[in-house]
Each structure stands twice: as structure tokens, then as C-alpha cells.
Scaffold this active site. Sequence first.
Site, PDB file in Angstrom:
ATOM      1  N   ASN A  19      -0.101   1.869  -6.941  1.00 48.91           N
ATOM      2  CA  ASN A  19      -0.265   0.433  -7.201  1.00 48.91           C
ATOM      3  C   ASN A  19      -1.157   0.241  -8.428  1.00 48.91           C
ATOM      4  OD1 ASN A  19      -1.556  -2.168  -7.147  1.00 48.91           O
ATOM      5  ND2 ASN A  19      -0.603  -2.494  -5.166  1.00 48.91           N
ATOM      6  N   ASP A  21      -2.084  -2.679  -9.955  1.00 50.49           N
ATOM      7  CA  ASP A  21      -2.663  -4.023 -10.121  1.00 50.49           C
ATOM      8  C   ASP A  21      -4.066  -3.995 -10.724  1.00 50.49           C
ATOM      9  OD1 ASP A  21      -0.389  -4.944  -8.882  1.00 50.49           O
ATOM     10  OD2 ASP A  21      -1.345  -5.297  -6.939  1.00 50.49           O
ATOM     11  N   HIS A  22      -4.856  -3.005 -10.325  1.00 45.40           N
ATOM     12  CA  HIS A  22      -6.273  -3.027 -10.735  1.00 45.40           C
ATOM     13  C   HIS A  22      -6.465  -2.720 -12.213  1.00 45.40           C
ATOM     14  CE1 HIS A  22      -7.408  -3.890  -6.725  1.00 45.40           C
ATOM     15  NE2 HIS A  22      -6.568  -2.961  -6.323  1.00 45.40           N
ATOM     16  N   ARG A  30     -10.977  -9.026 -20.190  1.00 41.19           N
ATOM     17  CA  ARG A  30     -11.265  -9.330 -21.594  1.00 41.19           C
ATOM     18  C   ARG A  30     -10.155 -10.140 -22.267  1.00 41.19           C
ATOM     19  NH1 ARG A  30     -15.552  -6.194 -23.879  1.00 41.19           N
ATOM     20  NH2 ARG A  30     -17.096  -6.284 -22.241  1.00 41.19           N
ATOM     21  N   HIS A  55       1.946  -6.084  -7.481  1.00 38.94           N
ATOM     22  CA  HIS A  55       2.021  -7.340  -6.730  1.00 38.94           C
ATOM     23  C   HIS A  55       1.907  -8.490  -7.731  1.00 38.94           C
ATOM     24  CE1 HIS A  55       0.195  -9.857  -3.166  1.00 38.94           C
ATOM     25  NE2 HIS A  55       1.209 -10.457  -3.745  1.00 38.94           N
ATOM     26  N   ARG A  57       1.240 -11.905  -8.030  1.00 39.38           N
ATOM     27  CA  ARG A  57       0.721 -12.960  -7.154  1.00 39.38           C
ATOM     28  C   ARG A  57       1.041 -14.331  -7.736  1.00 39.38           C
ATOM     29  NH1 ARG A  57      -3.291 -10.911  -3.305  1.00 39.38           N
ATOM     30  NH2 ARG A  57      -3.668 -13.098  -2.839  1.00 39.38           N
ATOM     31  N   ARG A  61      -3.148 -13.327 -10.977  1.00 37.31           N
ATOM     32  CA  ARG A  61      -4.515 -12.874 -11.256  1.00 37.31           C
ATOM     33  C   ARG A  61      -4.567 -11.460 -11.844  1.00 37.31           C
ATOM     34  NH1 ARG A  61      -6.925 -12.063  -5.206  1.00 37.31           N
ATOM     35  NH2 ARG A  61      -6.244 -14.213  -5.015  1.00 37.31           N
ATOM     36  N   HIS A  62      -3.565 -10.650 -11.575  1.00 38.22           N
ATOM     37  CA  HIS A  62      -3.560  -9.321 -12.219  1.00 38.22           C
ATOM     38  C   HIS A  62      -2.246  -9.099 -12.970  1.00 38.22           C
ATOM     39  CE1 HIS A  62      -2.124  -8.438  -8.161  1.00 38.22           C
ATOM     40  NE2 HIS A  62      -3.339  -8.414  -7.649  1.00 38.22           N
ATOM     41  N   GLU A  82       5.923  -6.110  -5.064  1.00 39.67           N
ATOM     42  CA  GLU A  82       5.344  -6.811  -3.908  1.00 39.67           C
ATOM     43  C   GLU A  82       5.271  -8.301  -4.224  1.00 39.67           C
ATOM     44  OE1 GLU A  82       2.238  -3.315  -2.473  1.00 39.67           O
ATOM     45  OE2 GLU A  82       1.482  -5.206  -3.238  1.00 39.67           O
ATOM     46  N   THR A 112      -7.801  -9.539  -1.498  1.00 41.69           N
ATOM     47  CA  THR A 112      -6.607  -8.691  -1.489  1.00 41.69           C
ATOM     48  C   THR A 112      -5.775  -9.099  -0.276  1.00 41.69           C
ATOM     49  OG1 THR A 112      -5.800  -6.404  -1.426  1.00 41.69           O
ATOM     50  CG2 THR A 112      -7.815  -6.847  -0.208  1.00 41.69           C
ATOM     51  N   THR A 113      -4.586  -8.499  -0.136  1.00 38.53           N
ATOM     52  CA  THR A 113      -3.723  -8.861   0.993  1.00 38.53           C
ATOM     53  C   THR A 113      -4.454  -8.541   2.293  1.00 38.53           C
ATOM     54  OG1 THR A 113      -1.935  -8.116  -0.424  1.00 38.53           O
ATOM     55  CG2 THR A 113      -1.368  -8.607   1.843  1.00 38.53           C
ATOM     56  N   GLU A 163       6.441  -1.604   5.996  1.00 38.89           N
ATOM     57  CA  GLU A 163       5.231  -0.903   5.551  1.00 38.89           C
ATOM     58  C   GLU A 163       4.123  -1.329   6.504  1.00 38.89           C
ATOM     59  OE1 GLU A 163       4.166  -1.076   1.365  1.00 38.89           O
ATOM     60  OE2 GLU A 163       2.047  -0.784   1.868  1.00 38.89           O
ATOM     61  N   HIS A 206      -2.521   0.507   2.274  1.00 41.47           N
ATOM     62  CA  HIS A 206      -3.642  -0.422   2.112  1.00 41.47           C
ATOM     63  C   HIS A 206      -4.972   0.241   2.453  1.00 41.47           C
ATOM     64  CE1 HIS A 206      -5.858  -4.108   1.583  1.00 41.47           C
ATOM     65  NE2 HIS A 206      -4.762  -4.615   1.047  1.00 41.47           N
ATOM     66  N   GLY A 207      -5.833   0.288   1.456  1.00 37.60           N
ATOM     67  CA  GLY A 207      -7.215   0.728   1.653  1.00 37.60           C
ATOM     68  C   GLY A 207      -7.399   2.232   1.760  1.00 37.60           C
ATOM     69  N   GLY A 244      -3.586   1.963  -4.159  1.00 43.90           N
ATOM     70  CA  GLY A 244      -4.016   1.370  -5.427  1.00 43.90           C
ATOM     71  C   GLY A 244      -5.498   1.493  -5.689  1.00 43.90           C
ATOM     72  N   HIS A 245      -6.285   0.701  -5.008  1.00 46.58           N
ATOM     73  CA  HIS A 245      -7.692   0.521  -5.357  1.00 46.58           C
ATOM     74  C   HIS A 245      -8.467   1.827  -5.412  1.00 46.58           C
ATOM     75  CE1 HIS A 245     -11.923  -0.702  -4.631  1.00 46.58           C
ATOM     76  NE2 HIS A 245     -11.602  -1.573  -5.555  1.00 46.58           N
TER      77      HIS A 245
END
Length: 273
Positions: A19, A21-22, A30, A55, A57, A61-62, A82, A112-113, A163, A206-207, A244-245
Site C-alpha cells: 500500500n 498511500d503514505h 510539501r 486508497h 479517498r 488526502r493522499h 481501495e 485510517t480505515t 479481506e 491492516h496494521g 502499508g504503514h
Amino acid sequence: MSFSPLQWTDTHSALLGVNIDHVATLRNARGGLYPDPVALAALAVEAGADIITFHLREDRRHIRDADVERMKEHIRAPLNFEAAVTDEMVTLIERIRPEHVCLVPERRQEITTEGGLDVRGQLARVKDACARLAAAGSRVSLFIGADPEQIDAAAEAGAPCVELHTGPLANAWWAQDDAAVQAELTRLKQGLAHARGLGLRTHAGHGLALSDTGPAMPWMPTVQRTSSAALIAALPEVMELHIGHALIGHAVMVGLRQAIGDFKAEIVRSRRA
Ligand code: PXP
């Protein structure tokens, strides 16, 4: 360009969806072009990622629409898009035609979700989205908690995959609450078996994190147990993992040495030139 996804049976281990997104969040901080999530996605594929997950959104936002277009054009791996179950998203996905789609719940204020999708509570809407996306050629997955009622509803909605949300297990793992980790693991195992019994393809995410989070620091929990990623990846029913994160966080930790070296070398070189 379209890709036939690597088959789970080809590897006998879970496929990795990265993922990105980050990276977009970092770029957006920036407002410029760097670091580019699409370039990162290309690097991830080169490094062995099986799937690129993102994702889009509602608040952008990302990941942004232009990123999705560029990914479709340049990334040589299956894309896992996503999205929330909204007409805007379904219409957009019908045009982009990613290989995979994962329908997720979305609330504007969340970081986050947070929870899984309530499929049972909006069965007709989810069923309609699944039918439209399948007709567009995308394989649909529903991001849900390991709850038998939601798994049954996912099958009724016509989704070929689910998932299962590993966030509660990941949180318990970070808190070093072994009893809660075991309870969540049992719940996930039951959910996976239930879903497979209904003929669904089973993913998780997730996570999830590694145990080796970088140099030991007194304020960080000393996590030396089996990683949350390994706890889930070891379950034979898990065909895909989406991470992801913690993966991007790990990239920062393990990549920093090289980055400092590159900048130091540039600084030294600049006066020699
Ligand atoms: N799977 C789904 C459906 C998600 O929404 C997310 C977060 O965007 C992930 C997996 C990855 O979660 P994390 O970034 O915590 O690894």
C-alpha cells in the site's frame, strides 16, 4: 495494460500487496512532486511486490486521481484500488478498470480505515457495486471484520474475495497483550475458515508490522515476539496480505543510512567541483 495476477498456488505463501498511500501523504506535505508514489510503486514491483494497493479517498488526502491514471499507465503489476462504496468511486473504477478492487468503509474524520465494511447493513448497495465492478472486469474484495454475519453477507453480495481486518490483532500486538492477540488470531482463523467454506478467496490486512522496528530505544516497546505480519502470513488460508504503514515506516528506518551517505557525499563533492 492488464495483468493476470500471480496465482497464490504458484508460491504457497501469501502474496504481498504494498500500500503506497503514505508516500503520497509525504509528497502532499510539501505540495510538490516528490516523493512520487508512482515511482515508489514501480520500485516496489521491482523489489518483489506482487500487487500495488492504494486508497483513493473521497477527500483525496493522499492518492489523487492523476496518480491513479499514471499507475494504470506505468505500473507492471496488478493494481488493487481501495474505495468507498459510492457512485463516484464505482463510476471512476469502471473507467480505470484496475485488476482488483477492495471496497472499504470510509469516514471523513478517521485517520485510517477504522472498522470493516458493514455489508449486511447495505447489502443491496454493495451487491450492485460488486455486479458493476465485475462487469468492468475487476475482481472485487470486501474489507470486513472476521464476523460470520458479514462474511455471509459478502458471499450474498457476490464478491469473490474478502479481506479480513487485522487491525484489532495488530493493536493488541503493539500493546503486547498476548491474550488479546491469541483471541484475535482465533477469531481470524474462524473467519478465514468460514469464508473459505463459502468458496471465497481470503485476504487479510491492516496494521501489520515486523518485530524488528529499528534500533532499540527506551521509549519503544521491546517487541521480540513473532511479528504481527508473520502471525497472519503463517495462516494457510491467507492468500494475499495488504501492508502499508509499517512497511513504509520500515523503509525509512532501513533506508536512512543510505540516504545520509548520499547527502554527505553530495555535500563533500560540491566543493570539489
Ligand atoms: N487493507 C485495507 C483494506 C486498508 O484500508 C489498508 C489501509 O489503507 C490496509 C490494508 C493497509 O493497512 P496499513 O497501512 O495499516 O498496513
